[in-house]
Design a protein around this motif. Structure first.
Motif, PDB file in Angstrom:
ATOM      1  N   THR A  84       0.841  -1.199   0.000  1.00 34.65           N
ATOM      2  CA  THR A  84       0.000   0.000   0.000  1.00 34.65           C
ATOM      3  C   THR A  84       0.871   1.242   0.000  1.00 34.65           C
ATOM      4  O   THR A  84       1.910   1.287   0.669  1.00 34.65           O
ATOM      5  CB  THR A  84      -0.910   0.010   1.245  1.00 34.65           C
ATOM      6  N   LEU A 142      -5.055  -2.769   5.131  1.00 39.13           N
ATOM      7  CA  LEU A 142      -6.197  -1.891   4.898  1.00 39.13           C
ATOM      8  C   LEU A 142      -7.213  -2.594   4.003  1.00 39.13           C
ATOM      9  O   LEU A 142      -6.862  -3.443   3.187  1.00 39.13           O
ATOM     10  CB  LEU A 142      -5.736  -0.588   4.240  1.00 39.13           C
ATOM     11  N   TRP A 200     -10.549   0.376  -0.113  1.00 34.51           N
ATOM     12  CA  TRP A 200      -9.958   1.708   0.006  1.00 34.51           C
ATOM     13  C   TRP A 200      -9.045   2.048  -1.177  1.00 34.51           C
ATOM     14  O   TRP A 200      -8.587   3.170  -1.293  1.00 34.51           O
ATOM     15  CB  TRP A 200      -9.155   1.814   1.310  1.00 34.51           C
ATOM     16  N   GLY A 243     -10.713   0.423   9.477  1.00 36.81           N
ATOM     17  CA  GLY A 243     -10.531  -0.734   8.626  1.00 36.81           C
ATOM     18  C   GLY A 243     -11.183  -1.979   9.185  1.00 36.81           C
ATOM     19  O   GLY A 243     -11.635  -2.026  10.295  1.00 36.81           O
TER      20      GLY A 243
END
Length: 362
Positions: free
Chosen positions: A254, A270, A274, A362
């Motif tokens: 990420t 996450l 997202w 999350g």
């Protein structure tokens, strides 16, 4: 001691300005609850509504289960301590302390006994014959607190009582108020704009902005899990750092892509949903650490100002148009104008929706 319950309490002025919008919460018996927020957020208006000094536009206010919306202040069994001490300059400390009881027709000996008791609690006995003009600000504030205490009210309301004191007196008087609350077990609602004062005094804190309650929780819960970007930025000194950007997720991990470039966020699990989401990343100054060399998980920022404050150092940085502050132990730092590489602690990151400012979980 008293329990105060607000049910959608609202204050609208004739010009249409909404000073307090649908405030709802309940204090615990014997709790010290702090109302905090920037100037003009409605905290003092809300306190004055509880005191009966400001009319209620709509909603219900209960003290110990009794609706008091239309009850005059004198019948609410509350005591209020104001920002200005409002002591009578021509009266001694003893006369100031006992004035309210004398006004209510209490016997002289009973008043004198109650004044002695309160003076002992507040360590005012050596000053009973003194007048306000001969006392320090901290001593005058103790007299103002004592004048409220002599009545033994159900509820204490304190409106920025320390704002007229210098930094040293603010600290010592703040400790006195906390000690006094523990000793009395009294119910208190305390208004301040000072977030450090709120964090150190409040058992719970009500954070307001523009008349709207943003979050109610214990000091550490507010600090660790702020409900939105406003609370995150308001509580904490120095304030939380904010980095705008878009989350990108692929097989390598990420990353946050933004005006500052690309910042890898290692070891973060996450939600896949997202991916592509525009967010604001929040990092507390103590969670921003220097690194020896550039890495995908670090940021290069120009060092602008170093603020040594004894046991720690505040390092003010700038990354393009984004200011950053890092809180570090005393150490050797490069000269102002140099480039530093800093990396956020992955486990301590906060994510907020870029549009609403709400915390993302999350």
């Amino acid at each position: 001691m008293a329990v105060v319950r607000l049910e959608a309490l609202r204050k609208v002025y004739p010009n249409g300005h909404v000073a307090v919008a649908d405030a709802s919460f309940e204090t615990a018996d014997g709790e010290l609850l702090v109302l905090v927020g920037p100037s003009g957020c409605g905290k003092t208006t809300l306190l004055r509504m509880i005191a009966g000094l400001e009319s209620i536009s709509s909603g219900t206010l209960r003290i110990d289960g009794r609706v008091v919306n239309a009850l005059p202040p004198k019948d609410r069994d509350i005591a209020m301590v104001f920002q200005n001490y409002a002591l009578y300059p021509h009266m001694t400390v003893a006369e100031n302390l006992g004035f309210g009881l004398r006004l209510r027709g209490h016997p002289r000996e009973a008043v004198a006994q109650r004044v002695r008791e309160v003076a002992q609690v507040l360590e005012l006995e050596p000053l009973l014959a003194a007048r306000p003009g001969a006392m320090s600000g901290g001593q005058q504030q103790r007299v103002a607190l004592g004048r409220a205490m002599v009545r033994d009210p159900k509820l204490f309301l304190l409106d920025e009582p320390l704002s007229n004191l210098d930094a040293r007196l603010r600290l010592s008087t703040r400790v006195e108020i906390a000690r006094l609350h523990r000793r009395l077990g009294a119910s208190m609602i305390y208004v301040t704009h000072d977030q450090i004062e709120a964090m150190t005094l409040g058992q719970r804190i009500v954070v307001l902005d523009r008349g709207v309650i943003q979050q109610i929780d214990t000091p550490m819960n507010l600090y660790r899990r702020p409900a939105n970007r406003f609370v995150a930025g308001f509580l904490g000194s120095p304030a939380m750092n904010f980095l705008p950007g878009t989350l990108h997720m692929d097989h390598t991990g990420t990353a946050l892509h933004g005006p500052h470039g690309s910042l890898a966020l290692p070891a973060l699990a996450l939600p896949q949903a997202w991916h592509g989401r525009t967010v604001t990343l929040g990092v507390r100054p103590e969670d921003l650490h220097p690194v020896a060399a550039a890495t995908p998980a670090s940021m290069a920022a120009q060092l602008e100002v170093v603020e040594p404050v004894g046991n720690e150092v505040f390092v003010n940085l700038r990354m393009g148009d984004t200011p950053l502050v890092a809180r570090m132990p005393p150490c050797d730092l490069p000269a102002p104008g140099s480039v530093m590489h800093v990396a956020p602690a992955p486990a301590q990151l906060h994510f907020f929706d870029a549009d609403t400012g709400a915390r993302l979980s999350g």
